[in-house]
Design an enzyme around this catalytic site. Sequence first.
Site, PDB file in Angstrom:
ATOM      1  N   LYS A  41      -4.483 -36.881  -9.404  1.00 35.49           N
ATOM      2  CA  LYS A  41      -3.347 -36.923 -10.332  1.00 35.49           C
ATOM      3  C   LYS A  41      -2.093 -37.503  -9.677  1.00 35.49           C
ATOM      4  O   LYS A  41      -1.215 -38.022 -10.364  1.00 35.49           O
ATOM      5  CB  LYS A  41      -3.059 -35.528 -10.913  1.00 35.49           C
ATOM      6  N   TYR A  51     -17.641 -26.841 -18.862  1.00 34.69           N
ATOM      7  CA  TYR A  51     -16.498 -27.157 -18.000  1.00 34.69           C
ATOM      8  C   TYR A  51     -16.128 -25.971 -17.115  1.00 34.69           C
ATOM      9  O   TYR A  51     -15.977 -24.851 -17.636  1.00 34.69           O
ATOM     10  CB  TYR A  51     -15.294 -27.548 -18.870  1.00 34.69           C
ATOM     11  N   TYR A  62     -14.734 -30.287 -10.333  1.00 38.20           N
ATOM     12  CA  TYR A  62     -14.847 -31.748 -10.471  1.00 38.20           C
ATOM     13  C   TYR A  62     -15.652 -32.385  -9.342  1.00 38.20           C
ATOM     14  O   TYR A  62     -16.779 -32.837  -9.537  1.00 38.20           O
ATOM     15  CB  TYR A  62     -13.447 -32.379 -10.494  1.00 38.20           C
TER      16      TYR A  62
HETATM   17  C1  LIG Z   1      -8.546 -34.164 -13.059  1.00 36.09           C
HETATM   18  C2  LIG Z   1      -9.544 -34.213 -11.965  1.00 36.09           C
HETATM   19  C3  LIG Z   1     -10.664 -35.075 -12.032  1.00 36.09           C
HETATM   20  C4  LIG Z   1     -10.989 -35.897 -13.234  1.00 36.09           C
HETATM   21  O1  LIG Z   1     -10.191 -37.008 -13.359  1.00 36.09           O
HETATM   22  P1  LIG Z   1      -9.875 -37.592 -14.813  1.00 36.09           P
HETATM   23  O2  LIG Z   1      -8.956 -38.687 -14.593  1.00 36.09           O
HETATM   24  O3  LIG Z   1      -9.314 -36.451 -15.600  1.00 36.09           O
HETATM   25  O4  LIG Z   1     -11.183 -38.038 -15.392  1.00 36.09           O
HETATM   26  C5  LIG Z   1     -11.504 -35.138 -10.947  1.00 36.09           C
HETATM   27  N1  LIG Z   1     -11.293 -34.369  -9.859  1.00 36.09           N
HETATM   28  C6  LIG Z   1     -10.255 -33.521  -9.759  1.00 36.09           C
HETATM   29  C7  LIG Z   1     -10.117 -32.703  -8.536  1.00 36.09           C
HETATM   30  C8  LIG Z   1      -9.351 -33.416 -10.814  1.00 36.09           C
HETATM   31  O5  LIG Z   1      -8.322 -32.561 -10.710  1.00 36.09           O
END
Ligand SMILES: *Cc1c(COP(=O)(O)O)cnc(C)c1O
Length: 331
Positions: free
Chosen positions: A49, A262, A288
């Site tokens: 992010k 999720y 993730y």
């Molecule tokens: C938000 C996030 C993702 C996913 O990325 P997107 O752009 O939302 O698809 C992957 N890994 C981590 C650690 C995240 O915080």
Amino acid sequence: MQLVRFPRRRYTPDFTPLERLPRLTDALGGPEIWIKRDDLLGLAAGGNKTRKLEFLVADALAQGADTLITVGAPQSNHCRLTLAAAAKEGLKCRLVLEQRVAGSYKPDATGNNFLYNLLGAEKISVVNAGDDLNAAMQAHAAELEAAGRKGYIIPGGGSNPLGALGYVACAHEIVAQSFEQGISFDRIIVASGSCGTHSGLLVGAKSVHFDAPITGINVRRPRTEQEGNLLKLARETAALIEIAAPEAKDVTALDEWVGPGYSIPTDEMIEAVRALARLEGVLLDPVYSGKAMAGLIGLARRGELKRGERVLFVHTGGSPALYAYQNVLQS
Ligand SMILES: *Cc1c(COP(=O)(O)O)cnc(C)c1O
């Protein structure tokens, strides 16, 4: 296309490292695995992010906003990093937390949730899955406006075309580094959630004719739905920088490693998080990058990543969420 025309704040002084993972490569016995260390990006504890926020916060500042407003899950890395960017810029920050899993918000929980407090969130409101997230953010904006202040709304995950530019820039960075280090990659693997990261990489790769496939590993949605969302955001992002959009055939987002839903742990995620910690000293996250690495390991075991194929795993960060999953991950 000139990305430099878009205002950008800089939160990471240099490129993130591109490293070979020799022990994981040996353990898998086939493909050669490399990692792009976007877990080492700037702002509090880094992660993907940060790249999106460079463009989004620059836009907020250009518009004269004094408060960032965004939305995420109770253990959101995006919310943590938005708060950190706000602190650094002298802005306030408000959060809408979406309980994607019923009852999952606990004000005294650890991990990212604790950091919301430490990083000085001005106000947090909690909604349930299916509620209108935009309306909840608009309510904060209206409250600020009534007080003579100005909010700037950042969508979930920072995933709009402006945010996705962060990963257009990352694709350019990967191409520059691979040239410098003399390594060509046959495939990129990345976690695919709110789409900004994966779509941005697709657009950035296309813009410089980098043609290795980019395989997404879904963390939430079924494959067809995710691929539709990715293509839509990729088209909008390509339009923003006035280049040809990626095509449907370029968009792959596998859903076999989502598990029950999720943020819900899977055995494959636990195996992947432990493997990277113990073989390479790299911390993934349970929601993730752990599931994305489970996908990479699964594809290697199935023989879909060929012997000698050079694979780049984009580590999107998220390790603070590990602490909220200690009971699942501790052996
Ligand atoms: C938000 C996030 C993702 C996913 O990325 P997107 O752009 O939302 O698809 C992957 N890994 C981590 C650690 C995240 O915080």
